[in-house]
Design an enzyme around this catalytic site. Structure first.
Site, PDB file in Angstrom:
ATOM      1  N   SER A 234      18.441  23.449  44.555  1.00 40.37           N
ATOM      2  CA  SER A 234      18.846  24.033  45.835  1.00 40.37           C
ATOM      3  C   SER A 234      19.534  25.368  45.611  1.00 40.37           C
ATOM      4  CB  SER A 234      19.779  23.062  46.555  1.00 40.37           C
ATOM      5  OG  SER A 234      21.087  23.579  46.610  1.00 40.37           O
ATOM      6  N   LYS A 235      19.315  26.276  46.550  1.00 34.10           N
ATOM      7  CA  LYS A 235      19.855  27.613  46.326  1.00 34.10           C
ATOM      8  C   LYS A 235      21.370  27.641  46.428  1.00 34.10           C
ATOM      9  CE  LYS A 235      18.719  29.326  50.939  1.00 34.10           C
ATOM     10  NZ  LYS A 235      17.820  30.175  51.672  1.00 34.10           N
ATOM     11  N   ARG A 236      21.941  26.629  47.067  1.00 36.09           N
ATOM     12  CA  ARG A 236      23.399  26.605  47.156  1.00 36.09           C
ATOM     13  C   ARG A 236      24.028  26.093  45.864  1.00 36.09           C
ATOM     14  NH1 ARG A 236      21.963  26.720  52.084  1.00 36.09           N
ATOM     15  NH2 ARG A 236      20.874  24.748  51.964  1.00 36.09           N
TER      16      ARG A 236
END
Ligand code: GLU
Length: 469
Positions: A234-236
């Site tokens: 996930s990009k977070r």
């Protein structure tokens, strides 16, 4: 029939490594089939799309080997809004879709659950279009939708478990599911190779293909990419942007080789192989359907091997963006005028075997170009223990008297200085290294001193000595 595949990213953020993997798989499949690769930018989510993300995707694709001009497109989904609306109308006119004015709350009140799908309340009400009325697809009550998937066999979905899903919103705008299908039809797509995340959409989309009277494509849902905790990247949480890897100094060749190993491997116990072998041996049907672990450590090791395999002049050329700072790569700590290409060329072969990503070149060579080394205080405290001042004095004396300023003599001198104090070379080196480079680790010390030169070496040893007074 000519094979036509497409890569259809949404420009809503940095370019995800999982997306790059899917793009490469599409690219190779098209090439193997003598087919066409189409790039379609799915830019209909106006709130989340930004033109700069589109440019980022195009340049990241180019970096990974999918160059502008060598594929069809880019097409922009937003340019096909007329086709999307026309398809929605056709489905309605043919009785395959109906208008619905139910609110979410009303559906929940009737079904007693927020998780249950739509209950079909408006199916036979014959509502005309109107503001706030969504258009829903009339899912068949009977039968099953069988998806032909090159990786997953034939996932089968009972139609009665598929709700009457929305195909156009209350404002008349078609949703992703429909736009994506209509574009694939318009563009003559024969094989849809995309991430597993979309598999739940596939039976609905295939029903739309059928209802619109066009033979559905063959599907291939490539595995989700996960981190070491088996969580979807996930990009977070994870480093997922291809651009971030590029800017850190991963080589495109290493990156694309590694990406192709997510769920697949070439023949023989090999992992690092020329791209031509991958293009020849890759089989979409051999891709493992289970989640693929994106192992950053392994990618790093891979990249180190690719770096070491470069001819030195190519290594020197590859380092340039980090030595000068270009585009999104931060400038180095020295001024452009301080950089000395000949000095860099002299140490490049030593650095080449020691770094895993190109950005690591900077801390390895900055001592050569800065007027004063960047002293790492922890390294200083560790190296400048008792006896360091005397050792530096002796090194200065030895090096001042040295006839030939070469690595071998520099080493022999320090060896002798250390021996007089009962120190092995490693111990004797530590204060000298920190005084000259500011760090405890780095390139081989004596070669570094040779390139740095007598004057600068002595000045740094004296400056360190003064600090110890
Ligand atoms: N735009 C979609 C995405 O980025 C791709 C859908 C597809 O490949 O069918 O996830």
């Amino acid at each position: 029939m000519t094979v036509r595949v497409r890569f259809a990213p949404s420009p809503t953020g940095m370019f995800h490594v999982g997306g790059a993997r899917s793009a490469l798989q599409n690219w190779i499949f098209a090439k193997q089939q003598g087919g066409v690769f189409v790039l379609r930018v799915e830019d209909t989510d106006a709130a989340r799309n930004k033109p700069e993300w589109t440019e980022g995707i195009l340049s990241a694709l180019e970096w990974i080997g999918i160059a502008r001009g060598s594929y069809e497109g880019p097409y922009f989904q937003s340019a096909y809004a007329g086709e999307h609306r026309a398809a929605a109308r056709r489905l309605h006119d043919a009785g395959r879709a109906y208008y619905c004015d139910c609110t979410r709350e009303a559906v929940q009140a009737r079904t007693g659950s927020q998780y249950q799908g739509y209950d079909g309340f408006c199916r036979d009400r014959g509502l005309p279009p109107g503001a706030g009325r969504a258009l829903r697809f009339r899912t068949p009550d009977e039968g099953a939708t069988v998806v032909v998937d090159l990786i997953r066999g034939e996932p089968t979905f009972e139609n009665k478990l598929i709700e009457d899903f929305v195909i156009a919103r209350g404002d008349g705008s078609p949703v992703f599911l429909l736009a994506n299908v209509v574009d694939d039809m318009t563009m003559g797509i024969t094989h849809v190779i995309r991430a597993e995340e979309h598999l739940p959409n596939t039976p609905k989309q295939q029903l739309l293909w059928d209802a619109l009277g066009v033979k559905p494509p063959i599907w291939a849902h490539v595995p989700v990419v996960v981190n070491e905790k088996r969580q979807k990247l996930s990009k977070r949480r994870d480093k997922v942007a291809l651009e971030a890897y590029r800017d850190e100094g991963y080589l495109a060749a290493a990156m694309r080789n590694y990406l192709m190993l997510l769920g697949w491997a070439p023949s023989g116990d090999r992992e690092i192989v020329p791209w031509s072998v991958i293009e020849e041996e890759f089989r979409l049907t051999e891709v493992n359907p289970s989640p693929a672990f994106f192992d950053e450590k392994k990618l790093r090791a891979f990249n180190g091997e690719y770096i070491r395999a470069l001819p030195v002049d190519e290594f020197v050329a590859a380092c340039q963006p980090w030595l000068t700072g270009t585009g999104t790569i931060a400038p180095p700590p020295w001024q452009p005028a301080e950089f000395d290409a000949a000095a860099f060329a002299a140490v490049a072969p030593l650095a080449q075997t020691r770094i895993a990503v190109l950005s690591e070149i900077v801390p390895n060579v900055d001592f050569l170009f800065l007027a004063d080394p960047l002293i790492d205080e922890a390294a200083w405290a560790k190296a400048m223990k008792e006896g360091a001042a005397e050792l530096l004095d002796a090194a200065v004396a030895g090096y001042t008297a040295l006839e030939s300023w070469d690595a071998e003599s520099l080493k022999a001198t320090l060896e002798a200085v250390g021996a007089q104090r009962g120190l092995k070379l490693g111990k004797a080196q530590a204060p000298v290294r920190v005084a000259v480079t500011g760090r405890t680790v780095g390139l081989p010390l004596f070669e570094s001193l040779e390139v740095l030169g007598r004057e600068r070496t002595l000045a740094r040893l004296r400056a360190a000595r003064l600090r110890l007074v």
